[in-house]
Design a protein around this motif. Sequence first.
Motif, PDB file in Angstrom:
ATOM      1  N   TYR A 733       0.667  -1.016  -0.074  1.00 41.28           N
ATOM      2  CA  TYR A 733      -0.400  -0.080   0.306  1.00 41.28           C
ATOM      3  C   TYR A 733       0.351   1.712   0.160  1.00 41.28           C
ATOM      4  O   TYR A 733       0.362   2.550  -0.449  1.00 41.28           O
ATOM      5  CB  TYR A 733      -1.420  -0.040   1.068  1.00 41.28           C
ATOM      6  N   PRO A 737      -1.590   2.787  -4.440  1.00 45.39           N
ATOM      7  CA  PRO A 737      -2.655   2.968  -3.311  1.00 45.39           C
ATOM      8  C   PRO A 737      -4.241   2.275  -3.623  1.00 45.39           C
ATOM      9  O   PRO A 737      -4.892   1.916  -4.066  1.00 45.39           O
ATOM     10  CB  PRO A 737      -2.829   4.185  -3.735  1.00 45.39           C
ATOM     11  N   THR A 739      -6.918  -0.403  -3.051  1.00 43.70           N
ATOM     12  CA  THR A 739      -8.004   0.112  -2.351  1.00 43.70           C
ATOM     13  C   THR A 739      -8.433  -1.669  -0.819  1.00 43.70           C
ATOM     14  O   THR A 739      -8.720  -0.978   0.068  1.00 43.70           O
ATOM     15  CB  THR A 739      -9.158   0.644  -2.576  1.00 43.70           C
ATOM     16  N   THR A 773      -2.520   6.689   3.679  1.00 48.29           N
ATOM     17  CA  THR A 773      -4.050   7.197   2.551  1.00 48.29           C
ATOM     18  C   THR A 773      -3.906   8.549   2.558  1.00 48.29           C
ATOM     19  O   THR A 773      -3.834   9.283   1.790  1.00 48.29           O
ATOM     20  CB  THR A 773      -4.524   6.653   3.504  1.00 48.29           C
ATOM     21  N   ASN A 786      -9.393  10.168  -6.953  1.00 50.14           N
ATOM     22  CA  ASN A 786     -10.277   8.553  -5.985  1.00 50.14           C
ATOM     23  C   ASN A 786     -10.957   7.875  -5.272  1.00 50.14           C
ATOM     24  O   ASN A 786     -10.827   7.683  -4.238  1.00 50.14           O
ATOM     25  CB  ASN A 786      -8.204   8.041  -5.669  1.00 50.14           C
ATOM     26  N   LEU A 789     -10.614   4.675  -3.361  1.00 48.75           N
ATOM     27  CA  LEU A 789      -9.747   4.780  -1.981  1.00 48.75           C
ATOM     28  C   LEU A 789     -10.377   5.877  -0.933  1.00 48.75           C
ATOM     29  O   LEU A 789     -10.761   5.720   0.844  1.00 48.75           O
ATOM     30  CB  LEU A 789      -8.867   5.797  -2.791  1.00 48.75           C
TER      31      LEU A 789
END
Length: 965
Positions: A733, A737, A739, A773, A786, A789
Amino acid sequence: MADFSIENVCQAIQALNKGQVSKADPFLRTFSQSNEAWGVCIQILLSNPDSSLVFQLLRILQSKILYDFISLNPQEIQQIYQNCIQIIIHYSVQNQKSTRIQCVLMFIYLYLYTYTPQTKSILEVISQIIDCQSNSLHQNFLFEILESFPEELIQNKKIIIDDDKRKYISQDIKNKQMLEIISFLQQRWNNTTDENIKFYVLRTYKRWLEFMKKNINEDEAIQFMQLTTQTPLFKGALDSIIIEELQSKAVDVICKFFGIIPKSIAIQPTLEPQIIKIIFDEIYKTFSLCKKALDEDLSDEIHNLIRLYSKLGEKFIYKILLNTQLEAFLSNMIWIFCHENSNNQSEFMTDFWIKMIKTLRNMNDIQLQSKFTKTFEQLINGCIKNSKVNLTLLSEYGIQSQIEDDFEQLLDTRSDMKEIIEELATIIQPNQILLHLGLILKQEFITKMDDDGWITFEACMYLINGIVKQITLTNDQIGVQYLMEIIKLYLDVYSQQSLASNNFILKTVFKFISQGCAQLITSNELLPLLFNFITIGIHHKVSSVQKKATKAFQLICQQNQSFVLMHLNQFFDLIVKLQQVQNYDNLIKGVANSICSSKETMQNYYLRLCSIFAQNLLQLQKQIEEQIQSNLNMDSLDDNIQQFSKNISCLAYANSQIPANENEDYQEIRILIVNVYKELWPMLKFGIERIAVYEQSIAEKIVRYTKHTFRKAFNQFSVDLLTQVFQCFLNVYRQIPITACIYIAEVSATVFYKYPEYRNILSEAFESLFNITFQHLPQLSSFEENPDLTEDLFGMLVRYGRYTPVLLLQSPALQTILQLTLMAIGLEHVNAAKTYYSWLEVAFKMLKPQDETFKTQIPQEYKEKFQQIFLPFVPQYTLKLFEALRKGASDEEVEDYIQDCIIVLSQLQFIDYGILLERVFEEGPQNILTASEKKSWLEQNKDQEIQKHYLKLYSRRCIQNALRG
């Protein structure tokens, strides 16, 4: 402050006309919401400006009337009203329809906004300002006002009139003006032979009949019906059905009139009042016209007449069923239904037949049902005929892709036919329908099957899908027997006939088996034959056939678990052999259902099932690793990754079928599940760390398998293994990114929150995931760019907030979380926004004394700490939530979520919501609510129902503001 001089406004409109939108549009939007717009627009329009300016000026003026007229003070209203009427009179005779429509709408808005009990009728007001004679230049304008008025009054929610006032105006117009309007239309009808005028009259008449239907009670309907039917206008509408130019509008009028006739009259068997007999007599006269239209395939006439017959039949179905004088109506409807050129109108005919069948079912009269036996047989024949497909399409389907578009056009009709058969099976024994269909099939199979026979067979098989549900519900064993015979009949001739293996017929047979039949097929004689046949379908070259075959395999396995377990070795061999099949996971589902159905079968077979996937994954891992390192055979790399993904999906499905059981006697199974996962972990780790770079969906598949493992293993899943899983996902991660990496934390929170031994790892995972994040989403635009995400981030906050609120409130990132949350208010992506506002509501509820949202109680010291951190943010949250409402949500449900958040915020005891609300009113636009509405809201700001009312009102007005100009 913009300079809204006449010169600047004219220049902006000219720029807009030249396509310079970015330059002119912001200026004109701001202008249209300013007070200066009234005077400037009126002044320019009254000075006979250049024609290129007129449309935009009228558009702005219409917007001002719609949104701002009610906010004018009494001194301004009279002058502006007079000026606008002058403009309407002048521009309503323009040849350009768009200009005239602007004038029509302005007149209607002015009339409604100034309406009082003393207001003159709309015809009186019009006649005072324009010439209403038949040959007047204003004739089109007059008709367009009368035609548009009912719809604007009833349906245009942009008009700022409360529902109660809207209802009052409708009732007042119905009581005081309706007869005058009908008389006016009658007069116009009588005084002309011009079919264009008659067309306008019928179109307007239809609108007012629709208005009456929505605003009258039963007694008024009877009175209006009797009065209307005596007029030459109504009789003229009936006569116009046979006139090509007027037919469409005449049918509209008659169908709207049916809607006014009260149910108490419609359900009586007699042909009273007399007008009903007159209507049927007039309709009968058109059947010959309809037959001619069908034979010549005149699509417009067919559409109009079938719509008329179907609406008439639906309205008077009781009379048709109970009155022998109307038997001819049904026989004509059957003839029309079975005609090859009527199938494009199947939607109307379907509504009629279903209404007839439902009515017979509700009447529950066996003798009456038997009277229509012949009708039902003809109806079944018609359904078969309308379900047939063109031979060329049938032969080519699945081979030539361009054929699909032509073929899809037939599917709506087929769906309607199936719907009729489904309803028919509720009043006739399904086995009787099957017997009728079976006799047709057997007749076709007596000699060597020809092309037309196969088309009939395919149509019958499709329709049988509609009967299976009723066979199941009624436990109709004779029906099951007929189904088995039909399947055997097909299997017997499959190898002998060329068209039996046609792609589309094969697809239909598998669909027929999978959509319901699977649960009825339990014959030990038939099952081996059927599985052999399905295996042929599984190997088929056309993917849609293959997909239906694997689905049939899965469902039959689910219904025949004992058969699967009895022949499990053969099924395991089949799974190993068919790994390259596109819908491989469907094959696994059927076997996995049987194996995971009980503790005993799990103990005996679960390990063996998983070992197939483990061997596959191990082999695929070696191949993929070699291909990645050598950078060779990249085409086959994609195939191998796809196979890797399929095998993990199969593991996930198998675990999803295991019962969630935390009891002591199930511990052995929980240990088994975790041990399998532990053995597979090196391969799963390889998938996350190495393959996810090429195909991110691999991570999602591994997460799905992990999720179902967590949910079935409970606290049997070791802390050490969970730490390894989190560490692996976090490492990936940080680079990409993905999810799925957040979702794994979401799931963990919901499963492990009640076990103390996992709290540290859950806390560490949360901190790491949130911080990473936050780096991936540095600004508001990142949220929209995103959405997946964003959704998973706030989904994690929702889960941690509900299940482990203390872990969340202990987080050193709590202030950052609040800043990030504030930044995301106003998200437009629908799914992300729903999850986001769910989190915001959870966050606000954490600050309440008690709430059922949370799985564990939050100690008071944590609430107080959170309150201190949150308090400085309160004004910003309030302003931004209202700003999001003003902006208008992209989805109605999201709007509700925003309002729910504001309501929870308003209930917090440590804030003064009234002061916050005053600030919203001060800093926001001033034309959303009136002064009295603001005062009322402020005085009752703690009442939840009042809050809901004013939030909805505020939101609606904001949308109206957004749509203006």
